[in-house]
Every structure is written in C-alpha cells, then in structure tokens.
Motif scaffolding. Structure first.
Motif, short mmCIF file in Angstrom:
data_model
loop_
_atom_site.label_atom_id
_atom_site.label_comp_id
_atom_site.label_asym_id
_atom_site.label_seq_id
_atom_site.Cartn_x
_atom_site.Cartn_y
_atom_site.Cartn_z
N SER A 246 3.89 16.30 -6.95
CA SER A 246 3.52 15.80 -8.27
C SER A 246 2.52 14.65 -8.14
O SER A 246 2.28 14.13 -7.06
CB SER A 246 4.78 15.32 -9.02
OG SER A 246 5.41 14.28 -8.31
N ALA A 247 1.94 14.27 -9.28
CA ALA A 247 1.03 13.13 -9.32
C ALA A 247 1.83 11.86 -9.60
O ALA A 247 2.83 11.89 -10.32
CB ALA A 247 -0.02 13.33 -10.40
N GLN A 248 1.40 10.77 -9.01
CA GLN A 248 2.02 9.47 -9.25
C GLN A 248 0.90 8.48 -9.54
O GLN A 248 -0.11 8.45 -8.83
CB GLN A 248 2.81 9.00 -8.03
CG GLN A 248 3.34 7.59 -8.19
CD GLN A 248 4.20 7.16 -7.03
OE1 GLN A 248 5.12 7.86 -6.64
NE2 GLN A 248 3.92 5.99 -6.47
N SER B 58 -1.35 5.07 -9.70
CA SER B 58 -1.59 3.95 -8.80
C SER B 58 -0.89 2.70 -9.33
O SER B 58 -0.71 2.55 -10.53
CB SER B 58 -3.09 3.64 -8.73
OG SER B 58 -3.81 4.74 -8.26
N PRO C 249 -4.74 8.92 -9.48
CA PRO C 249 -3.40 9.45 -9.24
C PRO C 249 -3.21 9.74 -7.75
O PRO C 249 -4.15 10.15 -7.07
CB PRO C 249 -3.34 10.73 -10.07
CG PRO C 249 -4.68 10.94 -10.64
CD PRO C 249 -5.56 9.79 -10.28
N LEU C 250 -2.02 9.52 -7.28
CA LEU C 250 -1.67 9.80 -5.88
C LEU C 250 -0.80 11.05 -5.83
O LEU C 250 -0.20 11.44 -6.82
CB LEU C 250 -0.91 8.61 -5.30
CG LEU C 250 -1.63 7.28 -5.39
CD1 LEU C 250 -0.70 6.14 -4.96
CD2 LEU C 250 -2.90 7.29 -4.55
N VAL C 251 -0.72 11.66 -4.67
CA VAL C 251 0.13 12.83 -4.47
C VAL C 251 1.48 12.37 -3.94
O VAL C 251 1.57 11.66 -2.94
CB VAL C 251 -0.52 13.82 -3.47
CG1 VAL C 251 0.42 14.98 -3.17
CG2 VAL C 251 -1.85 14.32 -4.00
N LYS C 252 2.53 12.79 -4.64
CA LYS C 252 3.90 12.46 -4.24
C LYS C 252 4.62 13.77 -3.88
O LYS C 252 4.54 14.75 -4.62
CB LYS C 252 4.64 11.77 -5.37
CG LYS C 252 6.05 11.37 -5.02
CD LYS C 252 6.69 10.59 -6.15
CE LYS C 252 8.06 10.09 -5.75
NZ LYS C 252 8.66 9.26 -6.79
N PRO D 88 -5.25 8.41 -1.56
CA PRO D 88 -6.17 9.27 -2.30
C PRO D 88 -6.98 10.24 -1.45
O PRO D 88 -7.57 11.18 -1.96
CB PRO D 88 -7.10 8.28 -3.01
CG PRO D 88 -6.35 7.00 -3.03
CD PRO D 88 -5.48 7.00 -1.81
#
Length: 87
Positions: free
Chosen positions: A28-30, A32, A47-50, A72
């Motif tokens: 999912s996206a998380q 910053s 957005p970061l990858v979780k 990123p």
C-alpha cells in the motif's frame, strides 16, 4: 551470525531446516512524514511503499512477519506462484 554477510533465509534453511514457501503480503501507499524523511533520507513529499504481511513455511507455519516502509527510490521484482491453493 553476521547477517550483513548471510541472508536470514539461507540460515533458516541450512541451520534449522526451515523452508519459506508462501508469502501473504499487502502492498500500500503511505504518506511521507518528518520521521520517514529523516530515516530514509529524502526531502520531497511523496507517497512511500509500505509492505505488511507474513511468510509461511512448507507446513503453513508463520516464520516471519513483515512490516516495511521503502524509500521513494524502491524497485521491486515480485514473483508469485498461482497454484490455486488458499491459506
């Protein structure tokens, strides 16, 4: 053991006869935040990858829990087995 030189899974296989078989992961996206910017060393608001989930052995026993946030610049190569088996 020096895990900078050995992978966790190679030790599990060679020392403990544990073989990872199945991964059940949610990607999912998380957003910053200040903490992730400091730890992952980036500046832009992106957005970061979780990734969260579990890894199971050949006997369907959970052997690892995963909860990771990637920077990123992450690049992933995902391989999956679509055997039709459900956990």
């Amino acid at each position: 053991m020096d895990f900078s030189q050995l992978s966790l899974y190679s030790v599990m296989k060679s020392e403990y006869n544990i073989f990872p078989k199945t991964a059940s992961l949610e990607v999912s996206a998380q957003p910053s935040d200040a903490w992730t910017k400091e730890i992952l060393q980036y500046e832009q608001d992106v957005p970061l990858v979780k990734v969260q989930g579990s890894i199971y052995n050949d006997k369907n026993i959970e052997i690892e829990r995963v909860n990771v946030v990637y920077n990123p610049n992450v690049k992933m190569h995902i391989i999956t087995n679509m055997s039709g088996e459900n956990k």
